[in-house]
Design an enzyme around this catalytic site. Structure first.
Site, PDB file in Angstrom:
ATOM      1  N   GLU B 196       8.943   5.068  -3.531  1.00 26.15           N
ATOM      2  CA  GLU B 196       8.570   4.416  -4.794  1.00 26.15           C
ATOM      3  C   GLU B 196       9.540   4.742  -5.926  1.00 26.15           C
ATOM      4  O   GLU B 196       9.911   3.863  -6.703  1.00 26.15           O
ATOM      5  CB  GLU B 196       7.153   4.828  -5.214  1.00 26.15           C
ATOM      6  CG  GLU B 196       6.045   4.155  -4.432  1.00 26.15           C
ATOM      7  CD  GLU B 196       5.782   4.790  -3.074  1.00 26.15           C
ATOM      8  OE1 GLU B 196       6.377   5.853  -2.783  1.00 26.15           O
ATOM      9  OE2 GLU B 196       4.984   4.233  -2.304  1.00 26.15           O
ATOM     10  N   HIS B 265      -6.604   8.091  -3.994  1.00 31.52           N
ATOM     11  CA  HIS B 265      -6.423   6.647  -3.850  1.00 31.52           C
ATOM     12  C   HIS B 265      -7.380   5.844  -4.712  1.00 31.52           C
ATOM     13  O   HIS B 265      -7.572   4.653  -4.491  1.00 31.52           O
ATOM     14  CB  HIS B 265      -6.585   6.229  -2.388  1.00 31.52           C
ATOM     15  CG  HIS B 265      -5.453   6.665  -1.512  1.00 31.52           C
ATOM     16  ND1 HIS B 265      -5.222   7.975  -1.189  1.00 31.52           N
ATOM     17  CD2 HIS B 265      -4.472   5.960  -0.901  1.00 31.52           C
ATOM     18  CE1 HIS B 265      -4.165   8.057  -0.405  1.00 31.52           C
ATOM     19  NE2 HIS B 265      -3.684   6.856  -0.215  1.00 31.52           N
TER      20      HIS B 265
END
Lengths: 340, 463
Positions: B196, B265
Site C-alpha cells: 500500500e 478490519h
C-alpha cells in the site's frame, strides 16, 4: 578490495563499472560552472542561515555537486527529477532561477513556492522538478509513479529519482523497486551515498553496505560510481538513461559521495573526524578535480577561472539580495493553494 | 444419521445468494471432498464440498434458485443404508455441518417499539434536485454504480486508470472493478503487489505527472500503511508548491465496520481524513450518490478520499439513467424533510437514521434527515439552515466519539446556530472501544436505530 573516493570499501560491482568518460574542454567548463554555482549558492545559504534570514531546516549539498551535475548531462527534455530535502543543488541543476530558490529559503513571496514550502519543499512544473520532499524516502514511490506515467504515455522519458543512503533502508523504497522492475518502469534510482544518514554511518545502519546491490533481489542492475568525479557520474548516467529509454526497466546508481557540512545547519557533525572531512576536501573535491585538469592541460588560465568565479558570485549575490529584500507573502496567501 | 446441507456464507456480510448449480444429482454416491454444488453472490462464486460419505438423498433447493438465505436447508446426504424418506423427515440441525466458514450473523433486529402516541407522519424521500423530471430510473447496487462510474470516466478520459490489489484479474476483492479489465486491458487496470505504501506513492507520482489514477485500497484499514503518502505527499503538495503542483487522484475502497472481522478490519476513518486540509473526503450512501460523486471525484483536480462501505455494496437504489450524471462534491442532501429535529449522518449511518426517522414519525416526531455525502468540504449551509428550522439536532456515525464528525458538527452549530437551538445537540456514535469480534459485543459497539430514536426523543424532550 578497492577503496572508493569517499572512503567506502568497494566490493566487486553488481554490473561492470562504466569507464570514466573523457570530457572535452567545453564539457569540463560547463560542468565546472554548474558545480561552482551550486557550491557558491550553498555557501551563501549557509551564511544567510547564520544571519537568521533562513529558518527551519536547511540541508546543504556542498561536496556532492558532481552527482546531480553529472546526472543532468544524461537528461533530455521531458525527463523528470525528484529528490529528498537536500534539494537546492538539484533545482539549480534543473535550470531553476537561483533567485526563486533563495527567496524560498528566506520565505518570501518571490520564492519558488511563494514562501510556503521552504528549503525542503520546492517544485517546478516548468522544469519538471517534482520536489523537494521532506519525508525520508517518500520521493521514491512518487518518482516511480512519474516513470509509470512515462510508460503509460508510451514516451521515452526517464524519471531521475534521487535518495540518500539513509532512505535506502526505507521499506517503501523496496516496494517501489519491486513494482518498477515488475512493470519495467523507466526510472534511474540515484542513491547519493554520502556515508552518513544524519549521524549514523552506513556501516552502523546497513546490513549490506554495497547499496548498488540493493536491487538484486528484484533483478534491478546496480552500479557503484565515483560520485566525486563528474566524468564518472556522467558516463554512468548516460548508460543508465539508455538502459531505461530502451525499455529495460529501472537501474540503480550508487553515487559514492560526501557532504562537507553537517546533515543540516544545526548538526555539529561530531560523528566523524575533522581529518576525514579535510582529506575528502583536499583529495577528492569534485570542483577542484576539474579545476586541476583544466589548469594542467593549460587549456585555461587562472585569470579565466577567476572570471568564471566572479560571474557566479555575482549571480549568487543577486539571488541573496533579492531573497533578503523581497517581501514576505501577503497574509491573504495563508488560505490560497490548499485546493485547486 | 442424515446430514443436512445448509446454504453457506461466502463472506462475513453475506445474507443470501444464488444456488447456481448442483454437480451431483439425487442418488449419487458422494465422499468427503466431492464438490456438491456451486453458489454465487454478486461478488463471488464458491463450491460446496461434502465432508461425509454417503448418498445425496435429496436436493431441497433446485439449481438456479436466487436469494437463498444463508443457513437454509438446500439438500440432504444420507449415510449408506439410510432411506431417503428417513433423511427427508429429519429436522435440520442447529449448525451447518458442510461448510468450513462460520455463518453470517442474523441481520440486526429492530428493537421493540412503544405504541404510537400520535398519528404517523409519512414522508417520501426527497428527489435528487439535479435530475430532470421524467428521467428514467434504473435499479442497481452501490457496487454496480461505482463500477459504472469508473467505466464511464475511463471511456471519457484516457488518462484515468485503476490501480490496486486484485482490481484486474480477480475482478476486485469486493467485485467493484468487475469487468473493467475486459474492457480496458492491463494497461489501465493494474494489479499491484500488496504494498500500500508503495503503490499509493506511485499513484501520487502518476497523478503529479498528469494522469488521473483511481487507487483502490482493498479496505481503508490497509491504507494506514500508506498514511504518510496520503497526508504528506498527496494532501500538502499543492500548498507547498505555491499552487504549482496538482495531484488529481482518487483513493477509494470500503471503510468502516464490515461484520465479524474484529478491530483491525473494522474502523471508520471518516474523521481522520476529514481533518486534513488539501484533501476532499466523500462518503456516499445511495447508489446514485456513489455514482455521481465518484465521477465528480475522478474529474476533481485534487486528491479525493472516497470512503465506501462493504455492507452498502449490495444495497440497491434507484439511479437516474443519464449520459452525464454528476453529484457535486461538498453538497449535502436532505434525504427527508421534517420540522421537529435534524438528524445528520452519512454513509452507512444513513441506514439507522432513515429507519429511526420512520419510527419517530409513528410517534409524531417529524425528523429532517441530512445525508452529508461529503465530509470535507462540509456543507455547513445546509446543516445550519435545517437546524434553524428544527432547533434540534442529533448526529449519527459509526466512528468513535472523540474528535468525530459529530464533535465537529456540534462545534460549528455552537458558532453558527447557537441562538436557534432549543436543546443540546446529541451524538450517536460507535462506542469508544476497538471493534470486538463476538457477535453480541459487536452489535453493542455499533450505533442502532434505537440509539437514534432515543437521542432524537431526548432532544425533543419526549421520553
Amino acid at each position: 578490495m578497492a577503496v572508493a573516493s569517499n572512503g567506502a570499501s568497494t566490493p566487486k560491482p553488481a554490473v561492470p563499472t562504466t569507464p570514466v568518460a573523457q570530457f572535452s574542454l567545453d564539457e569540463e567548463l560547463s560542468a565546472y560552472k554548474d558545480m561552482l554555482l551550486i557550491r557558491r549558492f550553498e555557501e551563501k545559504a549557509g551564511q544567510m542561515y547564520g544571519m537568521g534570514l533562513i529558518g527551519g531546516f536547511c540541508h546543504l549539498y556542498i561536496g556532492q555537486e558532481a552527482v546531480v551535475t553529472g546526472m543532468m548531462r544524461a537528461a533530455k527534455p521531458g525527463d523528470q527529477t525528484i529528490t529528498g530535502y537536500r534539494d537546492h543543488g538539484h533545482m539549480l541543476a534543473c535550470g531553476i532561477d537561483p533567485k526563486a530558490v533563495m527567496a524560498e529559503l528566506t520565505g518570501r513571496r518571490g520564492g519558488l513556492s511563494k514562501g510556503k514550502g521552504g528549503s525542503m519543499h520546492m517544485f517546478s512544473r516548468e522544469k519538471n522538478f517534482f520536489g523537494g520532499h521532506g519525508i525520508v524516502g517518500a520521493q521514491v514511490p512518487i518518482g516511480t509513479g512519474l516513470a509509470f506515467a512515462n510508460r503509460y504515455r508510451g514516451n521515452d522519458n526517464v524519471s531521475f529519482t534521487y535518495f540518500g543512503d539513509g532512505a535506502a533502508n526505507q521499506g517503501q523504497v523496496y516496494e517501489s523497486f519491486n513494482m518498477a522492475e515488475l512493470w519495467k518502469l523507466p526510472v534511474i534510482y540515484v542513491i547519493e551515498n554520502n556515508l552518513y544518514a544524519m549521524g549514523t554511518s552506513v556501516k552502523r545502519s546497513s546490513a549490506e553496505v554495497d547499496l548498488s546491490k540493493r536491487g538484486s533481489s528484484f533483478n534491478i542492475p546496480g552500479e557503484r560510481v565515483d560520485g566525486m568525479d563528474v566524468r564518472a557520474v556522467t558516463a554512468a548516467a548516460k548508460h543508465a538513461a539508455e538502459w531505461c529509454r530502451a525499455g529495460k526497466g529501472p537501474i540503480i546508481l550508487e553515487m559514492q559521495t560526501y557532504r562537507y557540512r553537517g546533515h543540516s545547519m544545526s548538526d555539529p557533525a561530531k560523528y566523524r573526524s575533522k581529518e576525514e572531512v579535510q582529506k575528502m576536501r583536499e583529495e577528492h573535491d569534485p570542483i577542484e578535480q576539474v579545476r586541476a585538469r583544466l589548469l594542467a592541460n593549460k587549456s585555461i588560465d587562472e585569470a579565466a577561472l577567476k572570471e568564471i568565479d566572479a560571474s557566479i558570485r555575482a549571480v549568487v549575490a543577486d539571488a541573496a539580495e533579492f531573497a533578503t529584500h523581497d517581501l514576505e507573502p501577503d497574509p491573504s496567501e495563508l488560505f490560497t493553494d490548499v485546493l485547486q | 444419521m442424515p446430514t443436512n446441507i445448509l446454504m453457506p456464507a461466502l463472506s462475513p456480510t453475506m445474507e443470501q445468494g444464488k444456488l447456481a448449480k448442483w454437480l451431483k444429482k439425487e442418488g449419487d454416491k458422494v465422499k468427503s471432498g466431492d464438490v456438491l454444488a456451486e453458489i454465487e453472490t454478486d461478488k463471488a462464486t464458491m463450491e460446496i464440498e461434502a465432508i461425509d460419505e454417503g448418498t445425496l438423498a435429496r436436493i431441497v433447493v433446485p439449481e438456479g434458485t436466487d436469494n437463498v438465505a444463508v443457513n437454509s436447508l438446500i439438500g440432504i446426504i444420507s449415510a449408506d443404508g439410510e432411506s431417503v424418506s428417513v433423511a427427508a423427515s429429519s429436522p435440520p440441525p442447529a449448525a451447518a455441518p458442510v461448510i468450513s466458514k462460520p455463518s453470517a450473523p442474523a441481520p440486526a433486529s429492530v428493537p421493540p417499539q412503544p405504541p404510537p402516541t400520535a398519528a404517523p407522519i409519512a414522508r417520501p424521500p426527497e428527489p435528487e434536485t439535479n435530475v430532470p423530471a421524467g428521467t428514467q430510473m434504473v435499479t442497481m447496487t452501490v457496487r454496480e454504480a461505482l463500477r459504472d462510474a469508473m467505466a464511464e470516466e475511463m471511456r471519457r478520459d484516457e488518462t484515468v486508470f485503476v490501480l490496486g490489489e486484485e482490481v484486474a484479474e480477480y475482478q476486485g476483492a469486493y467485485k467493484v472493478t468487475q469487468g473493467l479489465l475486459d474492457e480496458f486491458g492491463i494497461r489501465r487496470v493494474v494489479d499491484t503487489p500488496i504494498t500500500e505504501h508503495g503503490f499509493a506513492g506511485l499513484g501520487i507520482g502518476a497523478g503529479m505527472a498528469g494522469l488521473r489514477p483511481i487507487v483502490e485500497f482493498m479496505t481503508f484499514n490497509f491504507a494506514m500503511q500508506a498514511m504518510d503518502q496520503l497526508i504528506n505527499s498527496a494532501a500538502k503538495t499543492h500548498y507547498m508548491s505555491g499552487g504549482q503542483m496538482t495531484c488529481p487522484i482518487v483513493f477509494r475502497g470500503p471503510n468502516g465496520a464490515a461484520a465479524r472481522v474484529a478491530a483491525q478490519h473494522s474502523q471508520d476513518y471518516s474523521a481522520w481524513f476529514s481533518q486534513v486540509p488539501g484533501l476532499k473526503v466523500v462518503v456516499p450512501y445511495t447508489a446514485a450518490d456513489a455514482k455521481g460523486l465518484l465521477k465528480s471525484a475522478i474529474r476533481d483536480p485534487n486528491p479525493v478520499i472516497f470512503l465506501e462501505n462493504e455492507i452498502l455494496y449490495g444495497h440497491t437504489f434507484e439511479v437516474p439513467k443519464l449520459d452525464e450524471f454528476l453529484v457535486p462534491i461538498g453538497k449535502a442532501r436532505i434525504a427527508r424533510q421534517g420540522n421537529d429535529v435534524t438528524l445528520v449522518s452519512f454513509g452507512i449511518g444513513m441506514t439507522y437514521t432513515l429507519k429511526a426517522a420512520e419510527e419517530l414519525a409513528k410517534e409524531g416526531i417529524d425528523a429532517e434527515v441530512i445525508d452529508l455525502r461529503t465530509l470535507r468540504p462540509l456543507d455547513e449551509e445546509t446543516l445550519v439552515a435545517s437546524v434553524k428550522k428544527t432547533h434540534r439536532c442529533v448526529t449519527i456515525e459509526e466512528g468513535w466519539p472523540q474528535c468525530g464528525i459529530g464533535a465537529e458538527i456540534i462545534a460549528r452549530l455552537m458558532l453558527e446556530a447557537f441562538d436557534y437551538l432549543d436543546a443540546p445537540v446529541l451524538r450517536v456514535t460507535g462506542r469508544d472501544v476497538p471493534m470486538p469480534y463476538a457477535a453480541n459485543l459487536e452489535k453493542l459497539a455499533l450505533p442502532s436505530v434505537a440509539d437514534v430514536v432515543q437521542a432524537a426523543k431526548a432532544v425533543c424532550y419526549k421520553s
